[in-house]
Design a protein around this motif. Sequence first.
Motif, PDB file in Angstrom:
ATOM      1  N   GLY A  86       0.823  -1.204   0.000  1.00  0.00           N
ATOM      2  CA  GLY A  86       0.000   0.000   0.000  1.00  0.00           C
ATOM      3  C   GLY A  86       0.855   1.251   0.000  1.00  0.00           C
ATOM      4  O   GLY A  86       1.796   1.377  -0.785  1.00  0.00           O
ATOM      5  N   ASP A  87       0.547   2.174   0.911  1.00  0.00           N
ATOM      6  CA  ASP A  87       1.279   3.438   0.974  1.00  0.00           C
ATOM      7  C   ASP A  87       2.735   3.255   1.367  1.00  0.00           C
ATOM      8  O   ASP A  87       3.555   4.149   1.150  1.00  0.00           O
ATOM      9  CB  ASP A  87       0.598   4.381   1.984  1.00  0.00           C
ATOM     10  CG  ASP A  87      -0.771   4.845   1.518  1.00  0.00           C
ATOM     11  OD1 ASP A  87      -1.053   4.738   0.310  1.00  0.00           O
ATOM     12  OD2 ASP A  87      -1.559   5.305   2.371  1.00  0.00           O
ATOM     13  N   ASP A  97       5.709   0.474  10.645  1.00  0.00           N
ATOM     14  CA  ASP A  97       4.541   0.946   9.894  1.00  0.00           C
ATOM     15  C   ASP A  97       3.391   1.323  10.812  1.00  0.00           C
ATOM     16  O   ASP A  97       2.642   2.270  10.534  1.00  0.00           O
ATOM     17  CB  ASP A  97       4.095  -0.119   8.896  1.00  0.00           C
ATOM     18  CG  ASP A  97       5.047  -0.244   7.718  1.00  0.00           C
ATOM     19  OD1 ASP A  97       5.923   0.622   7.569  1.00  0.00           O
ATOM     20  OD2 ASP A  97       4.921  -1.214   6.944  1.00  0.00           O
ATOM     21  N   LYS A 122       1.552   5.061  11.128  1.00  0.00           N
ATOM     22  CA  LYS A 122       0.120   5.351  11.123  1.00  0.00           C
ATOM     23  C   LYS A 122      -0.282   6.059  12.415  1.00  0.00           C
ATOM     24  O   LYS A 122      -1.064   7.024  12.379  1.00  0.00           O
ATOM     25  CB  LYS A 122      -0.691   4.069  10.954  1.00  0.00           C
ATOM     26  CG  LYS A 122      -2.200   4.351  10.931  1.00  0.00           C
ATOM     27  CD  LYS A 122      -3.040   3.154  10.533  1.00  0.00           C
ATOM     28  CE  LYS A 122      -4.523   3.519  10.555  1.00  0.00           C
ATOM     29  NZ  LYS A 122      -5.399   2.421  10.111  1.00  0.00           N
ATOM     30  N   GLN A 159      -2.302   9.606  13.292  1.00  0.00           N
ATOM     31  CA  GLN A 159      -3.582   9.563  13.988  1.00  0.00           C
ATOM     32  C   GLN A 159      -3.576  10.385  15.279  1.00  0.00           C
ATOM     33  O   GLN A 159      -4.588  10.968  15.659  1.00  0.00           O
ATOM     34  CB  GLN A 159      -3.930   8.116  14.347  1.00  0.00           C
ATOM     35  CG  GLN A 159      -4.044   7.168  13.156  1.00  0.00           C
ATOM     36  CD  GLN A 159      -5.383   7.257  12.483  1.00  0.00           C
ATOM     37  OE1 GLN A 159      -5.525   7.895  11.453  1.00  0.00           O
ATOM     38  NE2 GLN A 159      -6.376   6.631  13.057  1.00  0.00           N
ATOM     39  N   ASN A 161      -1.331  -7.069   4.886  1.00  0.00           N
ATOM     40  CA  ASN A 161      -2.543  -6.255   4.902  1.00  0.00           C
ATOM     41  C   ASN A 161      -2.146  -4.797   4.667  1.00  0.00           C
ATOM     42  O   ASN A 161      -1.221  -4.292   5.306  1.00  0.00           O
ATOM     43  CB  ASN A 161      -3.264  -6.392   6.243  1.00  0.00           C
ATOM     44  CG  ASN A 161      -4.667  -5.812   6.216  1.00  0.00           C
ATOM     45  OD1 ASN A 161      -4.863  -4.629   5.963  1.00  0.00           O
ATOM     46  ND2 ASN A 161      -5.656  -6.651   6.465  1.00  0.00           N
ATOM     47  N   ASP A 171      -3.442  -2.113   5.586  1.00  0.00           N
ATOM     48  CA  ASP A 171      -3.641  -1.276   6.766  1.00  0.00           C
ATOM     49  C   ASP A 171      -2.637  -1.694   7.836  1.00  0.00           C
ATOM     50  O   ASP A 171      -2.709  -2.808   8.354  1.00  0.00           O
ATOM     51  CB  ASP A 171      -5.064  -1.445   7.299  1.00  0.00           C
ATOM     52  CG  ASP A 171      -5.377  -0.510   8.460  1.00  0.00           C
ATOM     53  OD1 ASP A 171      -4.435   0.036   9.080  1.00  0.00           O
ATOM     54  OD2 ASP A 171      -6.566  -0.341   8.778  1.00  0.00           O
ATOM     55  N   TYR A 180      -2.435  -1.235  10.881  1.00  0.00           N
ATOM     56  CA  TYR A 180      -3.008  -1.651  12.159  1.00  0.00           C
ATOM     57  C   TYR A 180      -3.448  -3.118  12.144  1.00  0.00           C
ATOM     58  O   TYR A 180      -3.782  -3.678  13.185  1.00  0.00           O
ATOM     59  CB  TYR A 180      -4.179  -0.755  12.527  1.00  0.00           C
ATOM     60  CG  TYR A 180      -3.777   0.549  13.196  1.00  0.00           C
ATOM     61  CD1 TYR A 180      -2.452   0.993  13.183  1.00  0.00           C
ATOM     62  CD2 TYR A 180      -4.718   1.350  13.829  1.00  0.00           C
ATOM     63  CE1 TYR A 180      -2.097   2.191  13.782  1.00  0.00           C
ATOM     64  CE2 TYR A 180      -4.364   2.557  14.438  1.00  0.00           C
ATOM     65  CZ  TYR A 180      -3.059   2.965  14.411  1.00  0.00           C
ATOM     66  OH  TYR A 180      -2.712   4.151  15.020  1.00  0.00           O
ATOM     67  N   TYR A 181      -3.452  -3.746  10.971  1.00  0.00           N
ATOM     68  CA  TYR A 181      -3.745  -5.175  10.877  1.00  0.00           C
ATOM     69  C   TYR A 181      -2.486  -5.996  10.617  1.00  0.00           C
ATOM     70  O   TYR A 181      -2.565  -7.197  10.379  1.00  0.00           O
ATOM     71  CB  TYR A 181      -4.782  -5.436   9.782  1.00  0.00           C
ATOM     72  CG  TYR A 181      -6.157  -4.961  10.165  1.00  0.00           C
ATOM     73  CD1 TYR A 181      -7.025  -5.772  10.884  1.00  0.00           C
ATOM     74  CD2 TYR A 181      -6.581  -3.674   9.845  1.00  0.00           C
ATOM     75  CE1 TYR A 181      -8.284  -5.329  11.256  1.00  0.00           C
ATOM     76  CE2 TYR A 181      -7.842  -3.220  10.213  1.00  0.00           C
ATOM     77  CZ  TYR A 181      -8.682  -4.053  10.916  1.00  0.00           C
ATOM     78  OH  TYR A 181      -9.930  -3.598  11.293  1.00  0.00           O
ATOM     79  N   GLN A 182      -1.331  -5.354  10.678  1.00  0.00           N
ATOM     80  CA  GLN A 182      -0.057  -6.059  10.550  1.00  0.00           C
ATOM     81  C   GLN A 182       0.503  -6.324  11.943  1.00  0.00           C
ATOM     82  O   GLN A 182       0.566  -5.427  12.771  1.00  0.00           O
ATOM     83  CB  GLN A 182       0.938  -5.223   9.747  1.00  0.00           C
ATOM     84  CG  GLN A 182       0.496  -4.931   8.327  1.00  0.00           C
ATOM     85  CD  GLN A 182       1.399  -3.911   7.638  1.00  0.00           C
ATOM     86  OE1 GLN A 182       2.430  -3.513   8.173  1.00  0.00           O
ATOM     87  NE2 GLN A 182       0.989  -3.474   6.460  1.00  0.00           N
TER      88      GLN A 182
END
Length: 565
Positions: free
Chosen positions: A76-77, A285, A289, A293, A472, A474, A476-478
């Motif tokens: 992803g990003d 990662d 994030k 946040q 993943n 996201d 937060y799901y890693q």
Amino acid sequence: MISRRDFLQVSMAASALYGASGFGKWAKLAAQQSLTQDQLLEFETFGNISLIHVTDIHAQLKPIYFREPEVNLGIGDARGQMPHVTGAVFRKAYGIEDGSPSAYALTYNDFSALAKTYGRVGGLDRVSTVINAIRADRPDALLLDGGDTWHGSYTCYQTAGQDMVNVMNALKPDAMTFHWEFTLGSDRVNEIVESLPFAALGQNIFDAEWDEPAELFQPYKFFDRGGAKVAVIGQAFPYMPIANPGWMFPEYSFGIRDENMQVMVDEVRDAGADVVVVLSHNGFDVDKKMAGQVQGIDVILSGHTHDALPEPVLVGKTHIIASGSNGKFVSRVDLDVRGGQMMGLKHKLIPIFSDVIAPDPAITALINDQRAPYEAALSEVIGKTDSLLYRRGNFNGTWDDLICDALINEREADIAMSPGVRWGPSILPAQDITREDIWNVTSMSYPNAYRTEMTGEFIHVILEDVGDNLFNPDPYYQQGGDMVRVGGLGYRIDVTKPQGQRISEMTLLKTGEAIDPSKTYVVAGWASVNEGTEGPPIWDVVENHIRNLGTVTVEENTSVDVVGA
């Protein structure tokens, strides 16, 4: 990008990056045998506050070899962003010359040859020397330990972490946070934490029954340094009951808890904090994030994913520092804090070249005392290797290939699975393999090597689940770590696909036949999170296998076909 150099000294004011290193002559100096401790420690003191960061030591008291990853994919990003580039691309990004000390310390290419030139890294007596030098320059520097400290070696296992507690206490940290420590079991963790002479921090460590902060672990601590008020907030590994056996610490719950982190940041700001530092074991990662946040964090000292970056990464106004693992690096971070806010930052990632940095004799003696009762067992030669044995990489490492071969042969299995953990030193070709070396890559408190039957469909589910933990999009799901290592099995993975669609073309290597979803296969593995898992400890399995081989040769592993990288 800043001009060519090896390790970088970086200053930041607002969002502007400036500064230079002066380490561009490292390669020449090292080739002339003239690289010195003073050059490694050289730093132009900046601002009024110094932080010293160590993390993910994994109980490595002595100097080791440690090869950085060949593959570290970003999804992803994060694709193509630090720390998800390796090798030549990494060196180009930071202006690191091929064959230089920085290339050896930070990348994997030509590792065996460069190791013979530059030697071992780490050793907590050398780390102590670096800490003492920083404290001599800045006596009130804060030493912060990012966790994964009381885990990962023979002596740590035999002493239930006491060897590391004794040595780290002698280094005099100001605070630490946690991950693998909890696999000692909550009774032992509680016993140690109650006796620590420094702060045990974790704003996300909660009482599982009442869902409120655990009393034993402070969310944060204030320190008065350089005429300013520093708040250090702890962030323990969020995924403990998923990645590790929850039955070992049933009274605790974890989670990212970024909403509570925001509450903590606001609380310390309201209480007069001039600068906010998060001592994190999230993984890089997840930290990136969280920095986007949660507002008001000045510095995140990142741990868990073992990344070593010679520059901070800036997310908004938050600077993220990555300090490597296994005692291989120490980060010095100087802050200029004035008028209730951080005005600038200067950072240096210091490599611990063991042949260059003189050991602190008091810590050497203490380390030797911890090891003395076990020295005969530690030093026993089990075999020899013709291959470079390393662990890091998203999909395989030669240490894990050897462990999988041991499981298949010693447990009479069709397929082997080894967890994608990132800890464990490397062994050079032509080196002896000692019992200590085996324990350095297998030591944990749930080591039983199981033997069971699984359907092809269930094996596919396992690979998909672990793949989602890693890929993943996201963060937060890693959950950190790398892909489960497999022996006897080949497969194709498309890292761009969603969960359930990444894994295909599963093949039983010994027959070349496709894995049948309805057929049952004998699978051996270790590090199951299930309570009551039966089987011999993995270190005995690996030791028996190496003894039988005599000399280890690990062939190139081409069993995983990666798509979308």
